[in-house]
Design a protein around this motif. Structure first.
Motif, PDB file in Angstrom:
ATOM      1  N   GLU A  76       0.820  -1.212   0.000  1.00  0.00           N
ATOM      2  CA  GLU A  76       0.000   0.000   0.000  1.00  0.00           C
ATOM      3  C   GLU A  76       0.855   1.264   0.000  1.00  0.00           C
ATOM      4  O   GLU A  76       0.454   2.306  -0.495  1.00  0.00           O
ATOM      5  N   ASP A  79       1.848   1.417  -3.699  1.00  0.00           N
ATOM      6  CA  ASP A  79       0.724   1.831  -4.541  1.00  0.00           C
ATOM      7  C   ASP A  79       0.329   3.291  -4.331  1.00  0.00           C
ATOM      8  O   ASP A  79      -0.381   3.864  -5.141  1.00  0.00           O
ATOM      9  N   GLY A  80       0.732   3.872  -3.204  1.00  0.00           N
ATOM     10  CA  GLY A  80       0.413   5.272  -2.962  1.00  0.00           C
ATOM     11  C   GLY A  80      -0.867   5.488  -2.155  1.00  0.00           C
ATOM     12  O   GLY A  80      -1.354   6.602  -2.040  1.00  0.00           O
ATOM     13  N   TRP A  81      -1.407   4.416  -1.586  1.00  0.00           N
ATOM     14  CA  TRP A  81      -2.611   4.579  -0.748  1.00  0.00           C
ATOM     15  C   TRP A  81      -2.272   5.402   0.502  1.00  0.00           C
ATOM     16  O   TRP A  81      -3.067   6.212   0.962  1.00  0.00           O
ATOM     17  N   ILE A  82      -1.061   5.222   1.028  1.00  0.00           N
ATOM     18  CA  ILE A  82      -0.658   5.993   2.211  1.00  0.00           C
ATOM     19  C   ILE A  82      -0.549   7.477   1.847  1.00  0.00           C
ATOM     20  O   ILE A  82      -0.980   8.349   2.602  1.00  0.00           O
ATOM     21  N   ARG A  83      -0.008   7.755   0.670  1.00  0.00           N
ATOM     22  CA  ARG A  83       0.052   9.148   0.196  1.00  0.00           C
ATOM     23  C   ARG A  83      -1.337   9.729   0.062  1.00  0.00           C
ATOM     24  O   ARG A  83      -1.613  10.853   0.462  1.00  0.00           O
ATOM     25  N   GLN A  84      -2.209   8.925  -0.536  1.00  0.00           N
ATOM     26  CA  GLN A  84      -3.583   9.372  -0.759  1.00  0.00           C
ATOM     27  C   GLN A  84      -4.243   9.761   0.564  1.00  0.00           C
ATOM     28  O   GLN A  84      -4.896  10.794   0.667  1.00  0.00           O
ATOM     29  N   LEU A  87      -3.458  13.117   2.003  1.00  0.00           N
ATOM     30  CA  LEU A  87      -4.085  14.283   1.380  1.00  0.00           C
ATOM     31  C   LEU A  87      -5.472  14.551   1.956  1.00  0.00           C
ATOM     32  O   LEU A  87      -6.121  15.512   1.586  1.00  0.00           O
TER      33      LEU A  87
ATOM     34  N   GLY B  91      -1.062   8.816  -6.215  1.00  0.00           N
ATOM     35  CA  GLY B  91      -2.005   8.415  -5.177  1.00  0.00           C
ATOM     36  C   GLY B  91      -2.621   7.068  -5.507  1.00  0.00           C
ATOM     37  O   GLY B  91      -3.112   6.855  -6.608  1.00  0.00           O
ATOM     38  N   GLY B  92      -2.572   6.137  -4.566  1.00  0.00           N
ATOM     39  CA  GLY B  92      -3.140   4.817  -4.797  1.00  0.00           C
ATOM     40  C   GLY B  92      -4.494   4.693  -4.125  1.00  0.00           C
ATOM     41  O   GLY B  92      -4.954   5.607  -3.446  1.00  0.00           O
ATOM     42  N   LEU B  93      -5.130   3.551  -4.325  1.00  0.00           N
ATOM     43  CA  LEU B  93      -6.431   3.324  -3.713  1.00  0.00           C
ATOM     44  C   LEU B  93      -6.375   2.088  -2.833  1.00  0.00           C
ATOM     45  O   LEU B  93      -5.572   1.190  -3.054  1.00  0.00           O
ATOM     46  N   ARG B 145      -9.972   8.370  -8.186  1.00  0.00           N
ATOM     47  CA  ARG B 145      -9.068   9.290  -7.487  1.00  0.00           C
ATOM     48  C   ARG B 145      -9.625  10.704  -7.483  1.00  0.00           C
ATOM     49  O   ARG B 145      -9.550  11.409  -6.492  1.00  0.00           O
ATOM     50  N   LEU B 148     -12.317  11.018  -4.974  1.00  0.00           N
ATOM     51  CA  LEU B 148     -11.815  11.166  -3.605  1.00  0.00           C
ATOM     52  C   LEU B 148     -11.388  12.627  -3.354  1.00  0.00           C
ATOM     53  O   LEU B 148     -11.571  13.162  -2.268  1.00  0.00           O
TER      54      LEU B 148
END
Lengths: 241, 317
Positions: A76, A79-84, A87, B91-93, B145, B148
């Motif tokens: 994760e 994948d960038g979920w932590i970055r997301q 935000l 940004g991931g999901l 994304r 969100l």
């Protein structure tokens, strides 16, 4: 706080749907206990059925908190979920807190199921406070592994995480004596591990009716050590997440 | 044409912000401020510092020096107050949940959540609400994304290359939705390397290259800045130093006897050429599009720096 809790709830829901998670944390320990739980022997001053109940409950719970979390956190992060999440208005630590709370919640059933199996299949009878002590000791051990999973999950990339997860996990399960009891030099060595001490807390409470403070102290030292490790790992990667 | 300077009502301000990675200056002394209600495009080639700038604005990275303010406070607190919605390329999901569950979850993090049904309609994902997030196509993922980013009622929207992975049709739909979104007076800042997109969607363009702000103005102003006209002609004897000294000249390209020039004033350039005794053949004069203007501005900057084209430095390090 409300946001962090709803994220933790979401984590629990994800795990509930995950068949692999259920197999490793519940099905496998249950199956092994059904096969070996009725062996007749005395181990660490208690009957084998007690030892194996504690071992299998720990095995399932630790696998859930460690392997599963470690692999997911690493993935994760990539994948960038932590970055997301960073935000959103969620506090910066929400992800880690939710992971730990989520895995602490999902390991409860696996601990309870194996202990119930010990009681009704293995025929282990104990006063209620001993049951509670055993469950709490294993649950605390889960926290140690959840913290280690956070630390390694932030440090390792997904392509290298699998073998390291297995290696670390086997180290703690084998030298902690989760699968089979330790003796001689192996036992001396195993005494440094938190896994051995979690088993020791449980078996000594059954055998002597006392909670050994040395065992508790070793478990707490590991816990503090891994929590510090996790905090450092998360901080060190704050800019790269 | 410069819009820099920090007003008390600015939504975002960069004050001499730099971000260095060792000897690499990803962002180098950036100063700019955004006013409420503006739609601003951050335009630059890959490696220009767009993503790093947005990362710093969104408190994901700390500037090496300088100061960034958002709504008068530091970026972290501005983000945590829910006044900004953002979508990054990276940004991931969360996997293993449905689109609806994810949008609902993230909306719940906001102090002023927007009903998930509304958000999904706006982002064009109402039809895939029950699908699992990890089984979507690239374009669908991009729209989730975006959903969100707009799942809370915010005043500033920040988008990093929002239409990457979208086909032309989806891209148009995206901008139609986006325009409806900012019509309510929201400020929009988006990074792009599609010049067309910046030209059509933005009322202000910031051109950056090598981490520095090269131009700041309306699309029309940017075109003008780059040299509004292009000229081409053939010469029997090409004298490069002389051509470089022509008035108004912004960019010069010579291929054998064929000369391409970009100039701020084609009349002055032509008269100087004729005045020096040249008789150009096959003379053509035309206007520049934004794309050529952009190339002219960044090429000018690259020449001024090292004499070589911009090295495509990785944006994310």
């Amino acid at each position: 706080m409300r946001g962090t809790l709803s994220l933790a709830m979401a984590e629990v829901n994800r795990l509930r749907r995950n068949k692999r998670y259920l197999i490793f944390t519940v099905a496998l320990p249950v199956m092994l206990y059904l096969i070996f739980g009725k062996e007749v022997a005395t181990v660490y001053g208690v009957s084998f059925k007690v030892f194996y109940m504690v071992g299998m409950a720990s095995f399932g719970a630790f696998a859930g908190a460690f392997n599963n979390n470690l692999i997911r956190i690493s993935q994760e992060r990539k994948d960038g979920w932590i970055r997301q999440l960073r935000l959103t208005p969620l506090p910066a630590n929400a992800y880690v807190v939710a992971k730990i709370v989520g895995s602490m919640a999902t390991t409860i059933p696996s601990i309870v199921i194996v202990l119930l199996l010990g009681r009704f299949y293995g025929g282990v009878t104990l006063p209620i406070w001993k049951w509670i002590t055993i469950a709490v000791a294993i649950w605390l051990g889960t926290l140690i592994f959840a913290a280690l999973a956070v630390a390694l999950g932030y440090m390792l990339r997904p392509d290298s995480v699998q073998p390291i997860a297995m290696l670390v996990y086997f180290f703690f399960t084998i030298f902690g004596g989760l699968w089979f009891p330790l003796s001689g030099g192996l036992r001396k060595f195993g005494e440094i591990t938190p896994t051995y001490r979690v088993i020791a807390i449980s078996t000594s409470v059954v055998a002597t009716g006392k909670v050994s403070m040395v065992n508790v102290a070793v478990v707490l030292i590991w816990l503090v050590g891994f929590v510090v490790f996790a905090v450092l790992a998360v901080r060190a990667t704050a800019e790269a997440v | 044409m410069s819009h820099s300077g920090t007003g008390p009502d600015s939504v975002v301000s960069f004050e001499n912000v730099s971000k260095h990675y060792g000897s690499l200056k990803a962002v180098d002394g950036l100063s700019v401020s955004l006013r409420p209600g503006e739609t601003v495009a951050l335009l630059g080639p890959n490696g220009a510092g767009k993503s790093t700038s947005l990362d710093m604005l969104l408190a994901l990275r700390k500037p090496t020096s300088g100061r960034i303010r958002m709504f008068g406070s530091d970026p972290y607190h501005a983000v945590k107050s829910g006044r900004v919605g953002a979508m990054l390329q990276s940004g991931g999901l969360m996997p293993e949940v449905t689109v609806r569950e994810l949008v609902t979850l993230v909306a719940g993090f906001h102090p002023r959540p927007i009903p998930p049904e509304t958000t999904m309609k706006r982002a064009g994902i109402a039809d895939i609400a029950e699908q699992r997030v990890d089984r979507l196509s690239g374009g669908q993922t991009q729209r989730v994304r975006f959903a969100l980013a707009i799942s809370g009622d915010c005043e500033l929207i920040v988008l990093d290359e929002p239409t990457t992975a979208m086909d032309v049709e989806t891209r148009q739909l995206f901008w139609a939705n986006m325009k409806a979104e900012v019509a309510e007076g929201k400020t929009l800042l988006f990074a792009t390397h599609y010049l067309e997109e910046a030209d059509q969607a933005a009322d202000r363009i910031l051109v950056i290259n090598r981490g520095r702000l090269l131009a700041d103005g309306t699309p029309a102003e940017i075109k003008e800045r780059a040299g509004a006209k292009r000229m081409s002609f053939r010469l029997n004897r090409v004298d490069e130093p002389f051509l470089l000294s022509l008035p108004g000249l912004v960019n010069l390209e010579i291929r054998n006897d064929l000369v391409h020039i970009q100039t701020t004033d084609s009349d002055d350039t032509l008269y100087a050429l004729l005045g020096a005794g040249y008789r150009p053949r096959e003379l053509e004069v035309g206007s520049l599009g934004l794309e050529q203007a952009f190339i002219a501005i960044t090429a000018e900057d690259d020449r001024a720096n090292t004499g070589t084209p911009a090295s495509p430095v990785e944006e994310r390090i």
